[in-house]
Design a protein around this motif. Sequence first.
Motif, mmCIF file in Angstrom:
data_model
loop_
_atom_site.group_PDB
_atom_site.id
_atom_site.type_symbol
_atom_site.label_atom_id
_atom_site.label_comp_id
_atom_site.label_asym_id
_atom_site.label_seq_id
_atom_site.Cartn_x
_atom_site.Cartn_y
_atom_site.Cartn_z
ATOM 1 N N SER A 3 5.218 33.442 67.402
ATOM 2 C CA SER A 3 5.919 34.286 68.370
ATOM 3 C C SER A 3 6.155 33.566 69.687
ATOM 4 O O SER A 3 7.016 33.971 70.466
ATOM 5 N N HIS A 4 5.354 32.522 69.928
ATOM 6 C CA HIS A 4 5.424 31.812 71.196
ATOM 7 C C HIS A 4 5.178 30.326 70.978
ATOM 8 O O HIS A 4 4.454 29.924 70.056
ATOM 9 N N ILE A 5 5.747 29.513 71.855
ATOM 10 C CA ILE A 5 5.403 28.098 71.969
ATOM 11 C C ILE A 5 4.841 27.897 73.363
ATOM 12 O O ILE A 5 5.479 28.270 74.351
ATOM 13 N N ASP A 6 3.644 27.333 73.446
ATOM 14 C CA ASP A 6 3.048 27.010 74.746
ATOM 15 C C ASP A 6 3.558 25.633 75.134
ATOM 16 O O ASP A 6 3.195 24.631 74.512
ATOM 17 N N ILE A 7 4.390 25.565 76.165
ATOM 18 C CA ILE A 7 5.093 24.312 76.467
ATOM 19 C C ILE A 7 4.273 23.343 77.314
ATOM 20 O O ILE A 7 4.751 22.248 77.603
ATOM 21 N N ALA A 8 3.049 23.725 77.706
ATOM 22 C CA ALA A 8 2.238 22.805 78.512
ATOM 23 C C ALA A 8 0.759 23.096 78.310
ATOM 24 O O ALA A 8 0.216 24.047 78.872
ATOM 25 N N VAL A 9 0.119 22.251 77.502
ATOM 26 C CA VAL A 9 -1.319 22.365 77.233
ATOM 27 C C VAL A 9 -1.960 21.023 77.550
ATOM 28 O O VAL A 9 -1.576 19.993 76.994
ATOM 29 N N ASN A 10 -2.934 21.037 78.447
ATOM 30 C CA ASN A 10 -3.650 19.808 78.815
ATOM 31 C C ASN A 10 -4.832 19.631 77.857
ATOM 32 O O ASN A 10 -5.986 19.823 78.211
ATOM 33 N N LEU A 11 -4.502 19.250 76.641
ATOM 34 C CA LEU A 11 -5.508 19.192 75.588
ATOM 35 C C LEU A 11 -6.381 17.948 75.684
ATOM 36 O O LEU A 11 -7.532 17.954 75.256
ATOM 37 N N ILE A 12 -5.830 16.881 76.268
ATOM 38 C CA ILE A 12 -6.540 15.610 76.384
ATOM 39 C C ILE A 12 -7.025 15.433 77.825
ATOM 40 O O ILE A 12 -6.318 15.769 78.775
ATOM 41 N N GLY A 13 -8.236 14.902 77.981
ATOM 42 C CA GLY A 13 -8.766 14.639 79.313
ATOM 43 C C GLY A 13 -9.111 15.884 80.090
ATOM 44 O O GLY A 13 -9.086 15.888 81.320
ATOM 45 N N SER A 14 -9.430 16.969 79.374
ATOM 46 C CA SER A 14 -9.786 18.227 80.030
ATOM 47 C C SER A 14 -10.930 18.888 79.271
ATOM 48 O O SER A 14 -11.431 18.359 78.277
ATOM 49 N N ALA A 15 -11.301 20.076 79.728
ATOM 50 C CA ALA A 15 -12.392 20.819 79.086
ATOM 51 C C ALA A 15 -12.032 21.284 77.684
ATOM 52 O O ALA A 15 -12.907 21.758 76.946
ATOM 53 N N LEU A 16 -10.779 21.164 77.294
ATOM 54 C CA LEU A 16 -10.362 21.597 75.962
ATOM 55 C C LEU A 16 -10.638 20.549 74.889
ATOM 56 O O LEU A 16 -10.697 20.871 73.704
ATOM 57 N N GLU A 17 -10.788 19.315 75.287
ATOM 58 C CA GLU A 17 -10.780 18.212 74.328
ATOM 59 C C GLU A 17 -11.923 18.283 73.316
ATOM 60 O O GLU A 17 -11.782 17.806 72.183
ATOM 61 N N SER A 18 -13.043 18.897 73.678
ATOM 62 C CA SER A 18 -14.200 18.939 72.788
ATOM 63 C C SER A 18 -14.109 20.027 71.732
ATOM 64 O O SER A 18 -14.976 20.124 70.869
ATOM 65 N N ASN A 19 -13.050 20.839 71.790
ATOM 66 C CA ASN A 19 -12.987 21.993 70.889
ATOM 67 C C ASN A 19 -11.574 22.189 70.342
ATOM 68 O O ASN A 19 -11.096 23.319 70.184
ATOM 69 N N ILE A 20 -10.918 21.087 70.021
ATOM 70 C CA ILE A 20 -9.500 21.130 69.690
ATOM 71 C C ILE A 20 -9.213 21.982 68.462
ATOM 72 O O ILE A 20 -8.285 22.795 68.454
#
Length: 266
Positions: A3-20
Motif C-alpha cells: 500500500s505504501h513505499i517508504d522513500i527514505a529509510v536510514n537502514l545502514i549506520g543507524s539504530a536499525l542496522e542490527s534488526n534488519i
Amino acid sequence: MSSHIDIAVNLIGSALESNIDTIIAEAESAGVSPLIVIGSDLPESRQAIEICQRFSGLLYSTAGVHPHHASTWQSDSYGTNRELCLHDCVVAVGECGLDYNRDFSPRDMQRQAFADQLKLAAELQMPVLMHERDAHDDFLAILKEYRPHLIDAVLHCFTGSRASLEAYLEQDIHLGITGWVCDERRGQELADIVPLIPDNRIMIETDSPYLLPRSMRPKPKSSKNLPKYLPYIADYIAALRGQDASQFARQTLANSRRFFRLEAAE
C-alpha cells in the motif's frame, strides 16, 4: 499487496542496522514495501547495495554523498558514485544537497558535491534524492542550473516555508513528507501548507529511525521511528489534505513507483 513505499529509510549506520530482518518483515506486514534505503556516503552506499541484493525486491537504494559528508567528496568520487549507481537495485542518486544548519562539511565543498551529483544524475538519467536545511537560496540556485537536465528530483523530508514550497514546486520537483508534520510544536507550518502540494508531486516517508510521529497513540515504547509506522503518517497527511486515506495511499504509491521506476513493484 503493498500500500505504501517508504522513500527514505536510514537502514545502514543507524539504530536499525542490527534488526534488519524484523524491520523489513514488519513493514511488509503493514503494507509498506519496498523500502528505499538511503546511501549517505560512498562506503554506506556500497553497504546499502549489498543489503538490497540480499533482500531483492524488498529493498532498493540510493547512492551518493550527504552534505554532512561532502568533505569526503574527492576527484575520484564522481567515478565511484557512477559505478555504484549502475547496480540494478540503485534507483536514485543521493542523498545529496546542502545543510547549512550544522555545517559538518565546509559550504564550498557541499556545493561542489551537490552540483557534481546533479551532473551525475543528469548524465545517467536517474532520479535524484535531495536534502536541504537552512540553505534554500544556494540550494535553489544550483538546482535551477541542473533541473532542465534532470529526469526527476525529490526534496526529501521537506519542512520548509510556504515561500520555499512554492519555489520548489516551480522547479517541478517532488516533495517527501515525514512524521515531522505530526508534531504540533515544530510541524504546524508544514501542516498548514501540505494541502498545497499537488497530488502528483507528494511522496511519503519515515526517514526512520528519526522523526517518530509525536502524535502517535499509543506512543511506541521505543523512540525509534520504523517503516511500519508509515501508514499512520499517510493517514495523518490525508486528513490534513481533506482526502480519503485510501485514495491518498494509492496516489502516493503511484507517485513513488513512477518516480523510482518501480511500476511493476508489488
